[in-house]
Design an enzyme around this catalytic site. Sequence first.
Site, PDB file in Angstrom:
ATOM      1  N   GLU A  41      58.794  34.479  37.275  1.00 37.34           N
ATOM      2  CA  GLU A  41      59.217  34.593  38.685  1.00 37.34           C
ATOM      3  C   GLU A  41      59.430  33.236  39.342  1.00 37.34           C
ATOM      4  OE1 GLU A  41      56.551  37.320  40.720  1.00 37.34           O
ATOM      5  OE2 GLU A  41      57.373  39.022  39.623  1.00 37.34           O
ATOM      6  N   GLU A  90      58.288  43.582  34.130  1.00 36.81           N
ATOM      7  CA  GLU A  90      57.254  44.055  35.072  1.00 36.81           C
ATOM      8  C   GLU A  90      57.836  45.232  35.838  1.00 36.81           C
ATOM      9  OE1 GLU A  90      55.088  41.325  37.585  1.00 36.81           O
ATOM     10  OE2 GLU A  90      55.243  39.728  36.082  1.00 36.81           O
TER      11      GLU A  90
END
Length: 504
Positions: free
Chosen positions: A173, A292
């Site tokens: 991320e 995710e």
Amino acid sequence: MKTAKIIIDKYFLIGKADDRIFGSFIEHLGRAVYGGIYQEESPLADEKGFRKDVLALVRELKVPVIRYPGGNFVSGFRWEDSVGPKEQRPVRPDLAWQVIETNQFGLNEFAEWSKLAGSDIMMAVNLGTRGPEDAKNLLEYCNFKKGTYYSDLRRRHGYEAPHDIKLWCLGNEMDGPWQIGQKTAVEYGKRAAETSRMMKLLDPGIETVACGSSGLMMPTFGEWEYTVLNECYDEVDYLSLHQYYGNRDNDTKDYLAGNAGMEDFITSVIAICDAVKGKKHSKKQIDLSFDEWNIWYHSEEQDKKLEKWVQMPHQLEDVYNFEDALLAGSMLITLLRHADRVKIACLAQLVNVIAPIMTSDTGAWKQTIYYPYLHAGLYGRGTVLHTLVSSPLYESKTYGETAYLDSVCIWKEDTEELTIFAVNKNLEEDMEVTCDLRQFNGYQIVEHLVLFHEDLKAVNTQADPDRVSPERAGISKVENGIFYTVFIKHSWNVVRLKNLKDQP
Ligand code: AHR
């Protein structure tokens, strides 16, 4: 009763589902590792400190691949801290989650644990505070046979054979302002390219995953993907997607439509990958790693009150209810429907932290979302059929017109088995469903599993672990080549069929 149709054709295939789309994730976060998979002083643990009760539940899931060690954690992680004699490992503040990391469980322990769990590792490297050189060193430690500094260090640590890790995440991320070492898309794209290049020079057998946006809601979504890939297209194999949902407004109809958002996310990312491919006149295709995905909102309020700089806090411990299992099922259906481009997916996470498995010091139990994940992993491996669903619609506040019925069919030609996964999102009415199966001559029902609870908010607890659990209660039949079933209101269904023609 509402009616719907599922339309399939055995020559109309999406493609073989990559087993890795049933993957999961263990991060050094909360009680995922300490108190989850590992608890040295526990009577429930083996001689290495691995929780046997947890391992049994993980093994049941047959998780093909597990992402490790983060997540946000990886962006400040020094992997060298987590290997070698335990008494010499440093205790560090983990800035990502503002807790204390003792490093008593590390890389080699995870490799051992994964073997016992029957799972491969998807390893993330730190591109937050570190860079290509450290990633290369970590790869050398893990995969190089012997005769170099880091491979011999691994051998001195007691691991003669390389861990041979094939799948590597290039950071985590990196677009997020919360990320240690957040980067611009150009900075990150260049770093991902350099890192992947160096790593593949050392071990050409690996595959790498570049970070896409942290979610569809990121203001930089789209631009980020395009720019990152523009920098690293030739060097990487996959682009990541992350997405979590939550029923924050207690609007279940809208909440259950959430996988429409996932659908949009996937199709948009495919379009961007292919736009960069076109621009570069490349023959190479970048596939997707949805590494995710889950529901995450129940623990938000309690986590605001957590004390900082403690060890293994009860962090991100969402207690999942029945409606969460329905959305998890629909998300799995969406992933399967994109099996031609989504090659890796990780339910985030596996134990205690937004997880299908929960533990206390005295036991482990299955949360509601355990079941769709279990069923997809056991019965979803095979060839995904284009599954047309003709279903009545409802209006969702966020996603507009939404089909009450979500479904996907998986065919295993070699063993002549067909699985139908379906969620009936109608909160009031059962649904009568038919499907023409005349191309699947001889196929009969083996079982019809149903996950249902009258109370959408029902949960499993240690004291009542089976409150929400599947039953072989479904009403299905095949007559003259036509499949008939009833998917009861708000239910997750798994119908398994097999060619029983030549069976005694
Ligand atoms: O899975 C929990 C966290 O969610 C991960 O650490 C991070 O990557 C994401 O924001």
